[in-house]
Write an enzyme that holds these catalytic residues in place. Sequence first.
Site, PDB file in Angstrom:
ATOM      1  N   ARG A  27     -30.771  43.051 -29.110  1.00 27.98           N
ATOM      2  CA  ARG A  27     -29.523  43.816 -29.008  1.00 27.98           C
ATOM      3  C   ARG A  27     -28.312  42.975 -29.429  1.00 27.98           C
ATOM      4  NH1 ARG A  27     -30.157  48.398 -25.884  1.00 27.98           N
ATOM      5  NH2 ARG A  27     -27.926  48.471 -25.468  1.00 27.98           N
ATOM      6  N   ASN A  97     -21.406  46.107 -21.807  1.00 27.13           N
ATOM      7  CA  ASN A  97     -21.822  46.552 -23.143  1.00 27.13           C
ATOM      8  C   ASN A  97     -21.053  47.839 -23.417  1.00 27.13           C
ATOM      9  OD1 ASN A  97     -23.282  47.131 -25.515  1.00 27.13           O
ATOM     10  ND2 ASN A  97     -24.772  48.333 -24.362  1.00 27.13           N
ATOM     11  N   GLU A 474     -32.662  45.268 -44.962  1.00 33.10           N
ATOM     12  CA  GLU A 474     -32.231  44.843 -43.632  1.00 33.10           C
ATOM     13  C   GLU A 474     -32.840  43.520 -43.198  1.00 33.10           C
ATOM     14  OE1 GLU A 474     -34.998  47.946 -41.056  1.00 33.10           O
ATOM     15  OE2 GLU A 474     -33.207  47.186 -40.126  1.00 33.10           O
ATOM     16  N   HIS A 490     -29.733  59.182 -64.314  1.00 34.06           N
ATOM     17  CA  HIS A 490     -28.410  59.788 -64.131  1.00 34.06           C
ATOM     18  C   HIS A 490     -27.388  58.752 -63.666  1.00 34.06           C
ATOM     19  CE1 HIS A 490     -30.013  63.752 -64.915  1.00 34.06           C
ATOM     20  NE2 HIS A 490     -31.014  63.464 -64.100  1.00 34.06           N
TER      21      HIS A 490
HETATM   22  O1  M6R Z   1     -33.518  54.614 -32.206  1.00 31.25           O
HETATM   23  P1  M6R Z   1     -33.251  55.437 -33.417  1.00 31.25           P
HETATM   24  O2  M6R Z   1     -34.492  55.893 -34.105  1.00 31.25           O
HETATM   25  O3  M6R Z   1     -32.328  56.580 -33.169  1.00 31.25           O
HETATM   26  O4  M6R Z   1     -32.507  54.455 -34.412  1.00 31.25           O
HETATM   27  C1  M6R Z   1     -31.926  54.921 -35.600  1.00 31.25           C
HETATM   28  C2  M6R Z   1     -31.662  53.766 -36.535  1.00 31.25           C
HETATM   29  O5  M6R Z   1     -30.706  52.904 -35.996  1.00 31.25           O
HETATM   30  C3  M6R Z   1     -32.936  52.968 -36.810  1.00 31.25           C
HETATM   31  O6  M6R Z   1     -33.946  53.819 -37.271  1.00 31.25           O
HETATM   32  C4  M6R Z   1     -32.692  51.866 -37.854  1.00 31.25           C
HETATM   33  O7  M6R Z   1     -32.338  52.415 -39.081  1.00 31.25           O
HETATM   34  C5  M6R Z   1     -33.966  51.054 -37.985  1.00 31.25           C
HETATM   35  N1  M6R Z   1     -34.126  50.198 -36.861  1.00 31.25           N
HETATM   36  C6  M6R Z   1     -34.032  50.291 -39.249  1.00 31.25           C
HETATM   37  O8  M6R Z   1     -35.268  49.657 -39.377  1.00 31.25           O
END
Ligand code: M6R
Length: 594
Positions: A27, A97, A474, A490
Amino acid sequence: MCGIVGYIGNKPAQPVLFKCLARLEYRGYDSCGIAVAGNGIDLQKDRLRVGELVKKVPLLEGMTGVGHTRWATCGEPSAANAHPHLDCSGCIAVVHNGIISNFQELQQQLTDEGHHFLSQTDTEVLPHLIEKYYQGNLEEAVAAALKDIEGSYAIVVLREGESKLVVARKDSPLIVGIGDQENFAASDVPAILDYTNRVVYLEEEDIGVITNSGIEIRQNGSVIRRKEHKIPWSVDEAQKAGYEHFMLKEIHEQPRVIRDTLIGYGHEIAPIIDLESMRDTGTEAMLFVACGTSYHAGLVGKCIFEELLGIPVRVELASEFNYYPQTLAKTMSIVITQSGETADTIKATRRLQEKGCHVLAITNVVGSTISRIADLTLYTQAGPEISVASTKSFIAELVALYWLAMSYSIADIKRLADMLMTLRQLPNTVQQVLDNKSGIKQCGEYLAGYDNIFFIGRGINYPVALEGALKLKEISYIHAEGYAAGELKHGPFALLDKDTPVVAVVAKDNTYEAMLNNIREIKTRGAPVIALVENGDESVGEMADFVISVPKVGLIFSPIVNSVVLQLLAYYAAEKRGCPIDFPRNLAKSVTVE
Ligand code: M6R
């Protein structure tokens, strides 16, 4: 986003806090700190990872404490800005948080009243406000302070000499873990799995008092009972089990995840969820809402549902959905979220409900916010996913969507029986990919040498290309874009040359010939091509620079095997580049702010 913990019990607090914090580093991890109430409040914090702070801090006495691992939003990462934050007297410690949007105004008022601030954070107003309102009762002082606050918060508050913790939440997740003669507070379940799997989820604007023997939760001043949940995850599932990274472990868990998910859903194709109860006036369309990887699952789901149910499906990004007027008549809504805590998806769910829609949530986390507010919940069986990059939860979401679509399908019985057989073989098929990954590793390492990469796909594999690009960017920090293969000409063609590889996801479906043409066009521009093709495909090999053969599966299921290949490709590219794979910079596992 940050991770917060609190402990009160019969053990020295410091090792417990550090262990819980280490499990919350997904986190945020730019700094961390703990405060332990022993002889006064001992505060230890720095711009360090948890493992580094552990080595630096002497053993602190005390069986009550709070801790924090930070992902800086307000104030740069530094020792001063790290949490916990204290009041002027040093008696009150707070971890937080969320975001306090009116902190500057409050800080000014408090400064005028004689308070001194040591950090640039929004959080620091909290201990000072609590100090201001404290008249012998900590929970009352916290409640009064929170009345002044605008924004979001999950907090744990400790005061010297009081054998309790006070917790509160609004728009940021917070759980209480129930132990034996000890209790916990944490942002998320994996933090406390070493100690307990009994969890109470705090609801919006709950304020709770935790002692070592119990919790008391109040809502608007009145005591309220919140349900206790037993989390079906073991602590082993939240460990690396010998793998170098959680991501690699989670990729390798996927055969089991598919198997468990299918076992959970039953032997026969039958509705696992009563969608009929959501069809008020005869559904004519479906809407999927999600973010990031879960959005990509929704895009694959659109293809599956349109094919198997013959119903139009719209897929929306939750972060955009919330800002457009929406026409939702006769629409059935499904929100998809691994964590169940994504702020945009939660907001979209509430918005849908305000407009009179019933919402089905597909989520991985029992008791998460989304599961509590949705009208119906379908759980995936991925187990705890620690790596920031979603892998097994994506595959589990896909399996849930396949099952849901198949159980309401208008396809003929023979087709469904074939699909069921393929679905049941998928764990073995995915295992074959994992057992033959040396070629994928080579390609990943090759891609590590480039700065820009395109991923292309068509039809049901277009979202797979999007997801492949997201995974790569990422964790490896390589600029990657996912494109519908036919769209390259395109615009993006202008970028193609020998230094811009293209990863092409080729399926033997109705898009096959068109993909071959696209690959030819790309090769003409000199760009290297890495093609994912079905075992036995000869035609693509003649054009592509590298070929990764994937096992044959029924066409509609190709996103599962192709996604596993792209996850590994991203992993090995990032590993070659020496990236911190599980905790990519600037990213957090659950995005609890809009
Ligand atoms: O917990 P969620 O599925 O709602 O999270 C959505 C996105 O933050 C999450 O899918 C993010 O794109 C991935 N961790 C990327 O790998």
